[in-house]
Design a protein around this motif. Structure first.
Motif, PDB file in Angstrom:
ATOM      1  N   MET A 190       0.525  -1.546  -0.618  1.00 53.48           N
ATOM      2  CA  MET A 190       0.251  -0.100  -0.213  1.00 53.48           C
ATOM      3  C   MET A 190       1.006   1.572   0.129  1.00 53.48           C
ATOM      4  SD  MET A 190      -3.481   0.995   0.319  1.00 53.48           S
ATOM      5  CE  MET A 190      -4.084   2.582   0.298  1.00 53.48           C
ATOM      6  N   LEU A 238       1.238   5.620   4.893  1.00 56.20           N
ATOM      7  CA  LEU A 238       0.217   5.660   5.325  1.00 56.20           C
ATOM      8  C   LEU A 238       0.009   6.865   6.653  1.00 56.20           C
ATOM      9  CD1 LEU A 238      -1.977   2.160   4.767  1.00 56.20           C
ATOM     10  CD2 LEU A 238      -1.763   4.109   3.522  1.00 56.20           C
ATOM     11  N   ILE A 255      -2.054   7.300  10.406  1.00 58.05           N
ATOM     12  CA  ILE A 255      -2.605   6.624  10.669  1.00 58.05           C
ATOM     13  C   ILE A 255      -2.633   6.910  12.347  1.00 58.05           C
ATOM     14  CG2 ILE A 255      -3.359   4.187  11.686  1.00 58.05           C
ATOM     15  CD1 ILE A 255      -1.153   3.266   9.784  1.00 58.05           C
ATOM     16  N   SER A 283      -3.430  -3.783   3.625  1.00 56.20           N
ATOM     17  CA  SER A 283      -5.033  -2.702   3.180  1.00 56.20           C
ATOM     18  C   SER A 283      -4.948  -1.901   3.987  1.00 56.20           C
ATOM     19  CB  SER A 283      -6.092  -3.395   2.357  1.00 56.20           C
ATOM     20  OG  SER A 283      -7.034  -3.976   3.116  1.00 56.20           O
ATOM     21  N   VAL A 284      -5.959  -0.411   3.011  1.00 49.51           N
ATOM     22  CA  VAL A 284      -6.012   0.275   4.991  1.00 49.51           C
ATOM     23  C   VAL A 284      -7.301  -0.145   5.545  1.00 49.51           C
ATOM     24  CG1 VAL A 284      -7.669   2.451   4.741  1.00 49.51           C
ATOM     25  CG2 VAL A 284      -6.187   2.612   3.377  1.00 49.51           C
ATOM     26  N   ASP A 285      -7.939  -1.393   5.203  1.00 52.96           N
ATOM     27  CA  ASP A 285      -9.338  -1.415   5.124  1.00 52.96           C
ATOM     28  C   ASP A 285      -9.228  -2.689   6.669  1.00 52.96           C
ATOM     29  OD1 ASP A 285     -11.101  -0.331   4.532  1.00 52.96           O
ATOM     30  OD2 ASP A 285     -11.711  -1.977   3.179  1.00 52.96           O
ATOM     31  N   ARG A 297      -6.973  -1.208   9.541  1.00 53.50           N
ATOM     32  CA  ARG A 297      -8.048  -0.181  10.340  1.00 53.50           C
ATOM     33  C   ARG A 297      -8.587  -1.539  11.594  1.00 53.50           C
ATOM     34  NH1 ARG A 297     -11.149   1.279   6.987  1.00 53.50           N
ATOM     35  NH2 ARG A 297     -10.328   3.532   7.383  1.00 53.50           N
ATOM     36  N   GLN A 313      -8.325   6.206  11.710  1.00 55.26           N
ATOM     37  CA  GLN A 313      -8.208   6.883  10.545  1.00 55.26           C
ATOM     38  C   GLN A 313      -7.761   6.790   9.684  1.00 55.26           C
ATOM     39  OE1 GLN A 313      -9.555   9.903  12.299  1.00 55.26           O
ATOM     40  NE2 GLN A 313     -11.774  10.946  11.717  1.00 55.26           N
ATOM     41  N   VAL A 314      -7.472   6.576   8.728  1.00 57.98           N
ATOM     42  CA  VAL A 314      -5.896   6.317   7.957  1.00 57.98           C
ATOM     43  C   VAL A 314      -6.180   7.032   6.296  1.00 57.98           C
ATOM     44  CG1 VAL A 314      -5.016   3.959   6.658  1.00 57.98           C
ATOM     45  CG2 VAL A 314      -6.844   3.391   8.796  1.00 57.98           C
ATOM     46  N   VAL A 315      -5.327   7.968   5.862  1.00 59.51           N
ATOM     47  CA  VAL A 315      -5.170   8.239   5.008  1.00 59.51           C
ATOM     48  C   VAL A 315      -3.854   7.795   4.127  1.00 59.51           C
ATOM     49  CG1 VAL A 315      -7.230   9.846   5.697  1.00 59.51           C
ATOM     50  CG2 VAL A 315      -4.834  10.569   5.861  1.00 59.51           C
ATOM     51  N   PRO A 316      -3.825   7.921   2.956  1.00 57.37           N
ATOM     52  CA  PRO A 316      -2.468   8.137   1.919  1.00 57.37           C
ATOM     53  C   PRO A 316      -1.408   8.894   3.040  1.00 57.37           C
ATOM     54  CG  PRO A 316      -4.167   8.347   0.544  1.00 57.37           C
ATOM     55  CD  PRO A 316      -4.658   8.188   2.001  1.00 57.37           C
TER      56      PRO A 316
END
Length: 344
Positions: free
Chosen positions: A1, A4, A6, A54-56, A59, A71-74
């Motif tokens: 990925m 990130l 986080i 992955s983001v999911d 999380r 919360q996870v964002v690039p």
């Protein structure tokens, strides 16, 4: 990925951070940056990590490890810059070009955008954690928006500190200041020192049992000498007294707590001086002092039947919540978001 950013809220318990780090490691993550921020209902841990999951998946792993509101964002490699160096460079740039304050605040908090707001725009009908309004002057502020990550109280305090850096140096305030009450009477507010021992003792003697109970949550006919000495200790807090006609008529205390970024305040106002605006004036002085000392938040504990104190704190913008003791409420005020004093 890839990279990130986080963020998750956790309970303030030993081992929580280690559990989150282990969860990220189990997903192949390499933690490259870490920030820990106190907030209203726990601690916000923020990571910048290089992680293939992955983001999911990230999380879910953090939620299983005790994280809340994950919360996870690039992120980008640019966000790996040494944080103290980045902030110092921002400060130097702002000192040279103070008119670029919105841009500097946007960079500081990695917001999506920032703009000046004026007058009626300063108020908002509904609280929105993705918006942060940073006061600059009585009717001027900078509003920041960041859709991916809600702003924290710590970030609000950082933004307020950067704003002060952009403002011209103020004259050193006098430790004594006059305060005009609602009825026009003027009292003198001064820092508490050991010289006021007898005057504070007399204040306790004149206060009713209910006033002392509201202040100390128990019967306190006299202030113990050791407690008075602690209130005078500037390493433990900041206390002030209000005087009129040679008497101390009120005592207000800002007490430093073990929680980073949080101070606690309390008041004792003589009965005949209550309901005249003195408590509110002292509260504003303490919250401003807390902000100047770098605190993000001020809290206060009050008995549930202390309706006057409840109204006062709400008028300052405090949020109230019940504690484990059903007879005690806790109020919290963000130092950067105190409601302005009403104008005549």
């Amino acid at each position: 990925m890839g990279f990130l950013r986080i963020r998750t809220t956790v309970d303030e318990r030993p081992g929580r951070l280690a559990s989150l780090a282990a969860a990220l490691a189990a997903k192949g993550g390499n933690i490259l940056g870490l920030s820990v921020q106190p907030d209203t209902d726990g601690t916000v841990d923020e990571f910048v990590a290089d992680i293939p999951a992955s983001v999911d998946a990230v999380r879910e792993a953090l939620e299983a490890a005790g994280g809340r509101r994950v919360q996870v964002v690039p992120a980008t490699a640019h966000e790996l810059t040494d944080e103290p160096t980045r902030v110092l460079l921002l400060g130097a740039r702002l000192r040279a070009m103070p008119w670029r304050l919105p841009e500097a605040l946007c960079d500081l908090l990695r917001a999506d955008d920032a703009r000046w707001v004026y007058g009626v725009e300063l108020s908002s009908d509904l609280p929105d954690p993705t918006l942060l309004t940073v006061p600059v002057a009585p009717r001027r502020a900078v509003r920041l928006r960041r859709a991916g990550l809600p702003f924290t109280l710590t970030e609000a305090a950082r933004a307020a500190a950067l704003v002060r850096l952009a403002q011209p140096p103020a004259e050193t305030p006098s430790p004594e200041r006059p305060v005009a009450l609602d009825d026009g009477v003027e009292v003198q507010v001064r820092p508490l020192t050991l010289l006021y021992r007898e005057a504070v003792r007399d204040l306790h003697d004149r206060c009713s049992p209910d006033s002392r109970r509201f202040r100390y949550h128990t019967s306190m006919p006299a202030l113990p000498p050791r407690m008075f000495d602690r209130l005078c200790d500037r390493d433990r807090g900041y206390s002030i007294v209000a005087g009129y006609d040679g008497q101390v008529v009120a005592l207000a205390n800002l007490i430093f707590t073990p929680d980073p970024g949080i101070a606690e305040m309390a008041f004792l106002v003589e009965d005949r001086w209550q309901g005249r605006g003195l408590g509110g004036a002292l509260a504003r002085i303490l919250v401003q002092q807390a902000r100047d000392l770098g605190f993000a938040e001020v809290k206060a504990s009050l008995l549930s039947d202390n309706t006057r104190m409840r109204r006062l704190l709400i008028s300052l913008g405090a949020t109230l919540a019940y504690t484990d003791d059903p007879g005690v409420l806790e109020a919290r005020i963000a130092t950067g978001a105190m409601v302005p004093a009403p104008r005549d």
